[in-house]
Design a protein around this motif. Structure first.
Motif, short mmCIF file in Angstrom:
data_model
loop_
_atom_site.label_atom_id
_atom_site.label_comp_id
_atom_site.label_asym_id
_atom_site.label_seq_id
_atom_site.Cartn_x
_atom_site.Cartn_y
_atom_site.Cartn_z
N LEU A 111 0.85 -1.19 0.00
CA LEU A 111 0.00 0.00 0.00
C LEU A 111 0.88 1.24 0.00
N SER A 112 0.50 2.23 -0.81
CA SER A 112 1.25 3.48 -0.81
C SER A 112 0.30 4.66 -0.86
N PHE A 113 0.75 5.75 -0.26
CA PHE A 113 -0.04 6.97 -0.17
C PHE A 113 0.84 8.14 -0.61
N ASP A 114 0.39 8.86 -1.63
CA ASP A 114 1.10 10.05 -2.08
C ASP A 114 0.50 11.26 -1.35
N SER A 115 1.22 11.73 -0.34
CA SER A 115 0.71 12.83 0.50
C SER A 115 1.01 14.17 -0.16
N ASP A 116 0.34 14.42 -1.28
CA ASP A 116 0.59 15.62 -2.07
C ASP A 116 0.05 16.87 -1.40
N THR B 177 3.89 2.70 2.62
CA THR B 177 4.87 3.70 2.19
C THR B 177 4.15 4.99 1.84
N PHE B 178 4.65 6.09 2.41
CA PHE B 178 4.13 7.43 2.13
C PHE B 178 5.16 8.18 1.28
N PHE B 179 4.77 8.48 0.04
CA PHE B 179 5.61 9.29 -0.85
C PHE B 179 5.21 10.75 -0.65
N VAL B 180 6.16 11.56 -0.21
CA VAL B 180 5.81 12.89 0.28
C VAL B 180 6.65 13.98 -0.41
N PRO B 181 6.02 14.91 -1.13
CA PRO B 181 6.77 16.08 -1.59
C PRO B 181 7.32 16.84 -0.39
N ALA B 182 8.54 17.35 -0.52
CA ALA B 182 9.18 18.01 0.62
C ALA B 182 8.37 19.20 1.12
N VAL B 183 7.75 19.95 0.20
CA VAL B 183 6.96 21.11 0.62
C VAL B 183 5.76 20.66 1.46
N SER B 184 5.15 19.52 1.13
CA SER B 184 4.07 18.98 1.97
C SER B 184 4.57 18.70 3.38
N ALA B 185 5.76 18.09 3.44
CA ALA B 185 6.32 17.75 4.75
C ALA B 185 6.60 19.01 5.57
N TRP C 257 10.00 17.85 -4.84
CA TRP C 257 10.06 19.01 -3.95
C TRP C 257 8.68 19.64 -3.76
N ILE C 258 8.04 20.04 -4.86
CA ILE C 258 6.72 20.70 -4.80
C ILE C 258 5.77 20.04 -5.80
N HIS C 259 5.95 18.72 -5.97
CA HIS C 259 5.20 17.94 -6.96
C HIS C 259 5.45 18.50 -8.36
N HIS D 285 -4.21 8.68 -2.42
CA HIS D 285 -3.91 10.05 -2.05
C HIS D 285 -4.82 10.45 -0.89
N PRO D 286 -4.26 10.94 0.22
CA PRO D 286 -5.10 11.26 1.38
C PRO D 286 -6.24 12.22 1.08
#
Length: 300
Positions: A42-47, A89-97, A119-121, A253-254
């Motif tokens: 399972l993966s989540f793109d936390s855009d 696994t959460f794939f996270v753009p740095a700006v989201s983080a 970085w910012i998608h 995607h959340p």
């Protein structure tokens, strides 16, 4: 000189394009840890707000749609994953983080993996090589600082490689990518016919929530499949993966799957998967890649 059209290319030209990044040796293992029949990735793109920011859309309406993912979607998802004991696994753009203080650390604290997602998608296929490289390294440094662990995997924000992406991935020393679509199971990526050592854990639009649920009020994009119609597709994908002894990989995607009618569908899917009991291994992308490379019997 006029640029040639594809129908004018000679054989070395079209073979060169096809062979630049290609699927190499298959990496389906003989068995999964604990005697499981299928690996569930399972993966989540936390855009969150980053796709809007990338496109210069800075009005509150669009940004609030992304904020929903962090404010409502993520807590629902984390509760659901805890219920099923499903490391993801959460794939996270740095700006989201950076926008959502403590979020990526909460993933790690709950036993999940945090991996790169730009970085910012940014649309990496539209960037000069130097800009793409700079953003990738800045993103890796940011996620390492916020989580305490250097990411080992990446999903490119555009689910594609530019002419420079694979080289940047290798410079970063990443173990795997999850952006390409040449198989259902892991494979080694080839560059111009040569093995790279980088593992691909493939994605597919069929196993992504956004093509089914996206909405653009000023365009023609509208959800076209009822949520339980999507459940039927994903359940069939899992059932065949189980029969084949392979991987069932899902991208969510959340801000999309986190809504009530959709988290209900994910809940029903996980209930269906969990009913298989000892035949299922829930694992992060990094754990699956480690297993296909090293055959370690990882904790479930």
């Amino acid at each position: 000189m006029t640029q040639q059209q594809p129908w004018q290319w000679d054989e070395p030209t079209w073979r060169g394009h096809v062979g630049r990044v290609r699927a190499g040796r298959p990496l389906r293992p003989a068995s999964w840890p604990g005697g499981a029949r299928v690996a569930v990735a399972l993966s989540f793109d936390s855009d969150h707000e980053t796709p809007a920011l990338r496109d210069g859309e800075v009005l509150p309406g669009k940004l609030s749609q992304g904020e929903y993912g962090a404010r409502v979607g993520v807590p629902r998802i984390l509760r659901l994953l805890e219920r099923f004991g499903a490391p993801s696994t959460f794939f996270v753009p740095a700006v989201s983080a950076l926008l959502h203080d403590g979020e990526v650390k909460s993933y790690v604290d709950a036993g999940h993996e945090v991996a790169l997602h730009g970085w910012i998608h940014e649309r990496n296929t539209h960037l000069p090589a130097a800009a793409e490289r700079d953003l990738a390294f800045r993103a890796a440094d940011t996620l390492e600082r916020l989580t305490g662990t250097r990411p080992v995997g990446i999903r490119t924000p555009s689910w594609d490689f530019s002419d420079h992406s694979l080289q940047i991935i290798r410079e970063l020393g990443l173990t795997y990518d999850s952006s390409l679509m040449a198989d259902d199971d892991c494979y080694e990526i080839l560059a111009d016919g040569e093995p790279t050592g980088v593992v691909e854990l493939p994605v597919e639009w069929i196993r992504d929530d956004m093509p089914y649920f996206m909405m653009d009020r000023f365009g023609s994009l509208r959800p076209y499949t009822p949520p339980r119609g999507v459940l039927s597709i994903w359940r069939d994908e899992f059932d065949v993966a189980l029969a084949e002894g392979g991987i069932f990989q899902l991208t969510l995607h959340p801000h999309c799957i986190g809504h009530r009618s959709r988290i209900s569908v994910l809940t029903e899917l996980l209930e269906h998967i969990a009913a298989q009991r000892g035949r299922v291994w829930f694992a992060t992308h990094a754990q699956i890649v480690d297993h296909v490379l090293n055959g370690k019997d990882l904790p479930r």
